[in-house]
Design an enzyme around this catalytic site. Structure first.
Site, PDB file in Angstrom:
ATOM      1  N   GLU A 195       1.487   3.966   2.962  1.00  0.00           N
ATOM      2  CA  GLU A 195       1.899   3.505   4.289  1.00  0.00           C
ATOM      3  C   GLU A 195       3.420   3.555   4.397  1.00  0.00           C
ATOM      4  O   GLU A 195       4.111   2.544   4.473  1.00  0.00           O
ATOM      5  CB  GLU A 195       1.324   2.095   4.524  1.00  0.00           C
ATOM      6  N   HIS A 229       0.850  -1.194   0.000  1.00  0.00           N
ATOM      7  CA  HIS A 229       0.000   0.000   0.000  1.00  0.00           C
ATOM      8  C   HIS A 229       0.884   1.242   0.000  1.00  0.00           C
ATOM      9  O   HIS A 229       1.650   1.472   0.939  1.00  0.00           O
ATOM     10  CB  HIS A 229      -0.933  -0.002   1.215  1.00  0.00           C
ATOM     11  N   HIS A 276       2.282  -3.264   7.052  1.00  0.00           N
ATOM     12  CA  HIS A 276       1.291  -2.235   6.695  1.00  0.00           C
ATOM     13  C   HIS A 276       1.189  -1.222   7.830  1.00  0.00           C
ATOM     14  O   HIS A 276       1.776  -1.389   8.887  1.00  0.00           O
ATOM     15  CB  HIS A 276      -0.104  -2.874   6.540  1.00  0.00           C
ATOM     16  N   GLU A 315      -0.057  -4.357  11.189  1.00  0.00           N
ATOM     17  CA  GLU A 315      -0.461  -2.962  11.039  1.00  0.00           C
ATOM     18  C   GLU A 315       0.364  -2.188  12.060  1.00  0.00           C
ATOM     19  O   GLU A 315       0.169  -2.346  13.275  1.00  0.00           O
ATOM     20  CB  GLU A 315      -1.959  -2.770  11.336  1.00  0.00           C
TER      21      GLU A 315
HETATM   22  O1  0X9 Z   1      -7.002  -3.504   4.152  1.00  0.00           O
HETATM   23  C1  0X9 Z   1      -5.882  -4.020   4.104  1.00  0.00           C
HETATM   24  O2  0X9 Z   1      -5.390  -4.496   3.082  1.00  0.00           O
HETATM   25  C2  0X9 Z   1      -5.027  -4.062   5.358  1.00  0.00           C
HETATM   26  N1  0X9 Z   1      -5.232  -2.861   6.116  1.00  0.00           N
HETATM   27  S1  0X9 Z   1      -4.643  -1.434   5.570  1.00  0.00           S
HETATM   28  O3  0X9 Z   1      -5.164  -0.377   6.412  1.00  0.00           O
HETATM   29  N2  0X9 Z   1      -3.076  -1.455   5.763  1.00  0.00           N
HETATM   30  O4  0X9 Z   1      -4.966  -1.287   4.205  1.00  0.00           O
HETATM   31  C3  0X9 Z   1      -5.377  -5.239   6.237  1.00  0.00           C
HETATM   32  C4  0X9 Z   1      -6.105  -6.373   5.661  1.00  0.00           C
HETATM   33  C5  0X9 Z   1      -5.285  -7.310   4.862  1.00  0.00           C
HETATM   34  N3  0X9 Z   1      -6.124  -8.299   4.271  1.00  0.00           N
HETATM   35  C6  0X9 Z   1      -5.684  -9.548   3.906  1.00  0.00           C
HETATM   36  N4  0X9 Z   1      -4.406  -9.862   3.991  1.00  0.00           N
HETATM   37  N5  0X9 Z   1      -6.579 -10.410   3.489  1.00  0.00           N
HETATM   38 ZN    ZN Z   2      -1.989  -1.531   4.056  1.00  0.00          ZN
END
Ligand code: 0X9
Ligand code: ZN
Length: 449
Positions: free
Chosen positions: A208, A205, A331, A406
């Site tokens: 981040e 992402h 992340h 995270e």
């Molecule tokens: O939404 C996401 O992809 C992640 N959170 S973020 O705020 N960094 O965007 C966490 C979820 C990750 N999902 C999977 N690995 N399935």
């Molecule tokens: Zn992310």
């Protein structure tokens, strides 16, 4: 006519930039002031997204009516950036509200008697402060540190320089190129062919920024730390680390929009696939979108994106050869240590182990910095989502220890993804402490035998 207009545009930009900096246009690179005294230089760029007077609201859902209303609101509006979706009673959600929607949004909160807090009144101030913490492109990579943020080019030059300094222990890896032709560069630290390997992916992402910074911190620790435990981690395991698996998006956040998340694939009038929804594991079944305008667009098909294909190919080619037993995806934000699955609440076979290691990792962070991190399966901890890299690495590549971190800040962060540079070092250090705790706990249970 067009040429003339562009000419005028550039002239205005140049004059304003010189006035803002006081010492000439050469002090400004990519919207970042080299002298530190320039003020919000990004204001003078005609092609940079701005968030002046955008507010961050944190709202709480107390009934189904409010949830339905906010689901509709998210669908209808691209001037409200939801950080997650409205899903359940008791849930708190942060929403970035465009300046021209503030009155309207406040009215909705009042009308439907919604509990809420305003976390930030002018999001652009956060971005301006953050851009002043960026070291301009073109600096000597030996100046790389964990008190500033750095362009992709500098990160890559720093990697190359470390490879020259530590030729016996560091190999530069090339995963191939991205959609826009940028290299996806990584490293392998350690050379014992019988060692088990830990794979770290970050920057999937774009916005981040703390994730790539944490990845380079870990590389640096493994190579330079004299601490006993780090030496042991460096000699007992091989570490394969790709700090920036979405280089196009990362570059775009420096040059055009600090809040960009996805890759930069073109879909007619809009761009970007959420690469963490694009993996071929229960692709696009939950917590993702089929609409390319959305932040969690899963892509036209599973593994449609070059960046996804590159990573899949790398893991497939190396999982056996390099004995990859652990997969960590970095992340931000929310301070969570999550393991599979993301797409279902059903527990994976080694759920108890992953939960135990996650708890130990959270305790290690608490002991080091006092920060609270929550651990649990991704589905239970943050929100259901499918097509994530971690789920694929666990289920298809059969990597038994898989986590998505995270990093800072907290779930109700006033900065969203704009973590102040002063927090890079402590955040990276606590992440490394968590990885150490996971690896040591997994070793005790013979995962690396
Ligand atoms: O939404 C996401 O992809 C992640 N959170 S973020 O705020 N960094 O965007 C966490 C979820 C990750 N999902 C999977 N690995 N399935
Ligand atoms: Zn992310």
């Amino acid at each position: 006519m067009l040429t003339w207009q562009i000419g005028v545009d550039l002239l205005v930009i140049t004059i304003l930039t010189m006035a803002a900096c006081g010492s000439g246009v050469e002090n400004v690179a990519d919207g970042v002031c080299k002298t530190g005294g320039c003020g919000p230089v990004s204001a003078v760029r005609s092609d940079q997204a701005r968030y002046d007077n955008y507010r961050i609201y944190n709202v709480q859902f107390d009934n189904e009516e409010q949830i339905k209303l906010f689901q509709k609101l998210e669908d209808q509006s691209d001037s409200l950036t939801f950080i997650g979706h409205a899903r359940e009673i008791g849930q708190k959600l942060s929403i970035l509200v465009a300046a021209h929607r503030v009155a309207d949004f406040a009215d909705i909160l009042k009308t439907y008697k919604m509990q809420h807090r305003v976390l930030t009144y002018n999001f652009q101030e956060k971005i301006d402060r953050n851009l002043r913490e960026v070291i301009p492109e073109g600096i000597d990579p030996s100046k790389y540190d964990w008190h500033h943020y750095f362009h992709l080019k500098t990160i890559y030059e720093w990697i190359d320089q470390m490879a020259v300094k530590y030729p016996e222990r560091l190999t530069v890896l090339d995963m191939g190129t991205s959609t826009q032709g940028n290299q996806i560069k990584g490293v392998k630290v350690g050379h014992n062919p019988s060692n088990k390997a830990i794979f770290i992916e970050s920057g999937i992402h774009a916005r981040e920024w703390i994730a790539p910074a944490t990845a380079t911190y870990i590389i640096n620790e493994l190579l330079t730390s004299t601490a006993d435990y780090v030496q042991k981690l460096a000699s007992n395991y091989n570490w394969i680390i790709f700090p920036c698996v979405n280089p196009d998006g990362y570059k775009y956040t420096f040059e055009h929009d600090r809040m960009w998340r996805k890759n930069r694939q073109l879909f007619g009038t809009c761009r970007g696939v959420d690469l963490n929804r694009n993996y071929p594991d229960h692709w696009n079944t939950t917590g993702s979108s089929s609409d390319p305008t959305r932040y969690d667009f899963a892509g036209p098909t599973s593994a449609s994106e070059l960046e996804t294909q590159r990573l899949i190919e790398f893991i497939r080619n190396n999982v056996e050869k390099e004995h990859i037993k652990t997969y960590i995806a970095l992340h931000s934000y929310s301070q969570m240590l999550m393991f599979p699955s993301g797409y279902t609440k059903e527990r994976v076979p080694n759920y108890d182990d992953l939960q135990e290691f996650g708890k130990k990792a959270a305790a290690a962070i608490k002991a080091e910095s006092g920060r609270d991190y929550v651990s649990g399966s991704l589905y239970e901890t943050i929100y259901p989502s499918s097509g994530g890299s971690m789920d694929w690495a666990y289920s298809e590549a059969k990597i038994p220890i898989a986590y998505t971190f995270e990093l800072r800040g907290p779930p109700d962060s006033e900065d969203l993804f704009i973590l102040p540079a002063a927090e890079i070092q402590p955040t990276a250090s606590e992440a490394f402490a968590a990885i150490r705790a996971i690896v040591e706990a997994a070793a005790e249970k013979d995962y690396y035998k």
